[in-house]
Write a protein that holds these residues in place. Sequence first.
Motif, mmCIF file in Angstrom:
data_model
loop_
_atom_site.group_PDB
_atom_site.id
_atom_site.type_symbol
_atom_site.label_atom_id
_atom_site.label_comp_id
_atom_site.label_asym_id
_atom_site.label_seq_id
_atom_site.Cartn_x
_atom_site.Cartn_y
_atom_site.Cartn_z
ATOM 1 N N PRO A 77 6.441 -3.944 -10.403
ATOM 2 C CA PRO A 77 6.982 -5.195 -8.192
ATOM 3 C C PRO A 77 7.637 -3.945 -7.675
ATOM 4 O O PRO A 77 8.277 -2.875 -7.506
ATOM 5 C CB PRO A 77 8.338 -6.030 -8.673
ATOM 6 C CG PRO A 77 8.588 -5.688 -10.448
ATOM 7 C CD PRO A 77 7.446 -4.048 -10.592
ATOM 8 N N MET A 78 7.212 -4.246 -6.383
ATOM 9 C CA MET A 78 8.822 -3.648 -5.498
ATOM 10 C C MET A 78 8.974 -4.663 -3.737
ATOM 11 O O MET A 78 8.817 -5.892 -4.019
ATOM 12 C CB MET A 78 7.610 -2.593 -4.255
ATOM 13 C CG MET A 78 6.246 -3.135 -3.856
ATOM 14 S SD MET A 78 6.052 -4.155 -2.655
ATOM 15 C CE MET A 78 6.563 -2.664 -1.383
ATOM 16 N N GLY A 79 9.953 -3.906 -3.249
ATOM 17 C CA GLY A 79 9.930 -5.101 -1.917
ATOM 18 C C GLY A 79 10.807 -6.551 -2.504
ATOM 19 O O GLY A 79 10.996 -7.401 -2.193
ATOM 20 N N LEU A 83 0.875 -1.277 -0.086
ATOM 21 C CA LEU A 83 -0.394 -0.019 -0.323
ATOM 22 C C LEU A 83 0.903 1.097 -0.106
ATOM 23 O O LEU A 83 1.171 2.040 -0.797
ATOM 24 C CB LEU A 83 -1.309 0.053 1.440
ATOM 25 C CG LEU A 83 -2.000 1.528 1.503
ATOM 26 C CD1 LEU A 83 -2.943 1.036 0.139
ATOM 27 C CD2 LEU A 83 -2.581 1.362 2.741
ATOM 28 N N ARG A 84 2.069 0.804 0.789
ATOM 29 C CA ARG A 84 2.760 2.424 1.198
ATOM 30 C C ARG A 84 3.272 2.633 -0.513
ATOM 31 O O ARG A 84 3.804 4.407 -1.088
ATOM 32 C CB ARG A 84 4.098 2.178 1.624
ATOM 33 C CG ARG A 84 4.915 3.346 2.201
ATOM 34 C CD ARG A 84 5.560 3.295 3.156
ATOM 35 N NE ARG A 84 6.489 2.276 3.167
ATOM 36 C CZ ARG A 84 7.696 1.874 3.155
ATOM 37 N NH1 ARG A 84 8.535 2.845 2.356
ATOM 38 N NH2 ARG A 84 8.333 0.965 3.372
ATOM 39 N N TYR A 85 4.255 1.987 -1.317
ATOM 40 C CA TYR A 85 4.476 1.798 -1.874
ATOM 41 C C TYR A 85 3.641 1.888 -3.214
ATOM 42 O O TYR A 85 3.301 2.809 -3.840
ATOM 43 C CB TYR A 85 4.909 0.582 -3.278
ATOM 44 C CG TYR A 85 5.596 0.701 -4.332
ATOM 45 C CD1 TYR A 85 7.134 1.822 -4.726
ATOM 46 C CD2 TYR A 85 5.512 -0.182 -5.773
ATOM 47 C CE1 TYR A 85 7.114 2.192 -6.113
ATOM 48 C CE2 TYR A 85 5.828 -0.052 -7.115
ATOM 49 C CZ TYR A 85 6.323 0.842 -7.605
ATOM 50 O OH TYR A 85 7.043 0.778 -8.267
ATOM 51 N N GLY A 86 2.280 2.046 -3.627
ATOM 52 C CA GLY A 86 0.988 2.467 -4.309
ATOM 53 C C GLY A 86 0.772 3.897 -4.064
ATOM 54 O O GLY A 86 0.170 4.116 -5.086
ATOM 55 N N VAL A 131 -2.123 -0.586 -13.818
ATOM 56 C CA VAL A 131 -0.711 -0.999 -13.414
ATOM 57 C C VAL A 131 -1.009 -1.800 -11.512
ATOM 58 O O VAL A 131 -1.778 -1.668 -10.277
ATOM 59 C CB VAL A 131 -0.462 0.242 -12.894
ATOM 60 C CG1 VAL A 131 1.039 0.185 -11.989
ATOM 61 C CG2 VAL A 131 -0.111 0.598 -13.983
ATOM 62 N N VAL A 132 -0.009 -3.074 -11.287
ATOM 63 C CA VAL A 132 -0.516 -4.173 -10.778
ATOM 64 C C VAL A 132 1.152 -4.029 -9.734
ATOM 65 O O VAL A 132 1.495 -3.544 -9.654
ATOM 66 C CB VAL A 132 -0.186 -5.699 -11.152
ATOM 67 C CG1 VAL A 132 -0.414 -6.938 -10.268
ATOM 68 C CG2 VAL A 132 -1.907 -5.527 -11.819
ATOM 69 N N VAL A 133 0.428 -4.140 -8.249
ATOM 70 C CA VAL A 133 1.614 -3.258 -7.494
ATOM 71 C C VAL A 133 1.771 -4.562 -6.091
ATOM 72 O O VAL A 133 0.625 -4.985 -5.721
ATOM 73 C CB VAL A 133 1.732 -2.230 -6.299
ATOM 74 C CG1 VAL A 133 2.382 -2.118 -5.626
ATOM 75 C CG2 VAL A 133 1.611 -1.021 -7.473
ATOM 76 N N THR A 134 2.696 -5.620 -6.056
ATOM 77 C CA THR A 134 3.061 -6.771 -4.954
ATOM 78 C C THR A 134 4.117 -6.994 -5.356
ATOM 79 O O THR A 134 5.316 -6.124 -5.739
ATOM 80 C CB THR A 134 2.285 -7.570 -5.604
ATOM 81 O OG1 THR A 134 2.146 -8.613 -3.872
ATOM 82 C CG2 THR A 134 2.759 -8.525 -6.995
ATOM 83 N N GLN A 135 4.652 -7.429 -4.558
ATOM 84 C CA GLN A 135 6.405 -7.675 -3.739
ATOM 85 C C GLN A 135 6.839 -8.646 -5.219
ATOM 86 O O GLN A 135 6.014 -9.172 -5.611
ATOM 87 C CB GLN A 135 6.452 -8.595 -2.567
ATOM 88 C CG GLN A 135 7.007 -7.650 -0.759
ATOM 89 C CD GLN A 135 5.459 -7.844 -0.277
ATOM 90 O OE1 GLN A 135 4.401 -7.967 -0.883
ATOM 91 N NE2 GLN A 135 5.531 -6.558 0.817
ATOM 92 N N ALA A 136 8.241 -8.187 -5.333
ATOM 93 C CA ALA A 136 8.874 -8.780 -6.080
ATOM 94 C C ALA A 136 8.622 -10.325 -5.984
ATOM 95 O O ALA A 136 8.852 -11.085 -7.131
ATOM 96 C CB ALA A 136 10.065 -8.589 -6.136
ATOM 97 N N TRP A 137 8.522 -10.936 -5.291
ATOM 98 C CA TRP A 137 8.714 -12.599 -5.612
ATOM 99 C C TRP A 137 6.923 -12.953 -5.656
ATOM 100 O O TRP A 137 6.762 -14.065 -6.189
ATOM 101 C CB TRP A 137 9.126 -12.966 -3.850
ATOM 102 C CG TRP A 137 8.168 -12.176 -3.047
ATOM 103 C CD1 TRP A 137 8.664 -11.313 -1.996
ATOM 104 C CD2 TRP A 137 6.824 -12.623 -1.995
ATOM 105 N NE1 TRP A 137 7.779 -11.008 -1.470
ATOM 106 C CE2 TRP A 137 6.791 -11.965 -0.858
ATOM 107 C CE3 TRP A 137 5.839 -13.929 -2.490
ATOM 108 C CZ2 TRP A 137 5.631 -11.571 -0.697
ATOM 109 C CZ3 TRP A 137 4.900 -13.762 -1.888
ATOM 110 C CH2 TRP A 137 4.531 -12.881 -0.678
ATOM 111 N N HIS A 138 6.285 -12.662 -5.256
ATOM 112 C CA HIS A 138 4.491 -12.645 -5.835
ATOM 113 C C HIS A 138 4.037 -11.531 -7.259
ATOM 114 O O HIS A 138 3.867 -12.919 -7.855
ATOM 115 C CB HIS A 138 4.172 -12.424 -4.655
ATOM 116 C CG HIS A 138 2.795 -11.932 -5.194
ATOM 117 N ND1 HIS A 138 1.383 -10.865 -5.097
ATOM 118 C CD2 HIS A 138 1.721 -13.572 -5.283
ATOM 119 C CE1 HIS A 138 0.180 -11.894 -5.774
ATOM 120 N NE2 HIS A 138 0.506 -13.218 -5.687
#
Length: 294
Positions: free
Chosen positions: A256-258, A141-144, A219-226
């Motif tokens: 992706p983030m994290g 959420l913070r990155y979004g 635009v889909v935001v989630t962790q890189a591994w996911h």
Amino acid sequence: MDFLHLAGAWKPVIAALLLPPVPWMLLILIGARLILPRRGLGFFILLTGWVLLWLSCCTGVATWLQNRVLRPPPAILGSTQDRLMRLGRDYARQQPAMKRHGQDALNKVPPAGIVVLGGGVVPRAPEYGVADLATPSADRLRYGVWLSRQTGLPLGFSGGVGWAQKGVQVASEAETAARISEEQFGVRLTWVESRSADTRENAMATVSMLADQGVHEIVVVTQAWHMPRAQRAFESAAAVWAGRTGKPAPVITPAPMGFWGRDGRAVLDWLPSHSGMMNVRLASHELLGMLSGN
């Protein structure tokens, strides 16, 4: 439908038994049992289980799984971010013109929308007295919010109640995220999808919600591994929507983030750690999900 819900309810239990460290613990027990009747084989299996258990707790293995096996797309930078910023600026410029003509700016469909995927909720955080987002959800959420502010594109959140919490009185991830986004970031979510229980349902519900409104890019935001599994689910959902409606499928843009990286000195990457154990387990969960088609 009841069968699907029953199968979904068992997903967390099955995953817990298949993911590290359980298989390696079982291997150690098998090796120990075989030491007396077949000493060489028993010792080899026991040692193999011990080595795998050690490696499953190392950050170096988690990073290798992320970069070499899961292979997430790169972070949004450069030309992609510039393009999204142009879309956001064009969308923002249209709002004053609409107001001058007496139109409601909220009725203007944005060219693209940012959607954060849920990653867990704490049913009742003692320090707040209400539901709170689990760490993965809060980071997403913070990155979004940051990406929405950078680009000027509206923000949404997708996440209901996970299979492990079905049947328990729990606030949905999306409802919790909407409250936190407004209270802590001063950002009101444009889309709130609160019925999904897993990534595949995230994708189906979100694509239908945004594409039905005329949004052409998600635009889909989630962790890189996911992200690899999430991107696959969203692209599949977009193709299904296009086949159902006969309209062009919305473009899915991964954000992706994290990303996992080195902890510091190289030797630390290969020593057991809490973060290493958690990250290897997360990566293994993603691989299990991709292999099972979820």
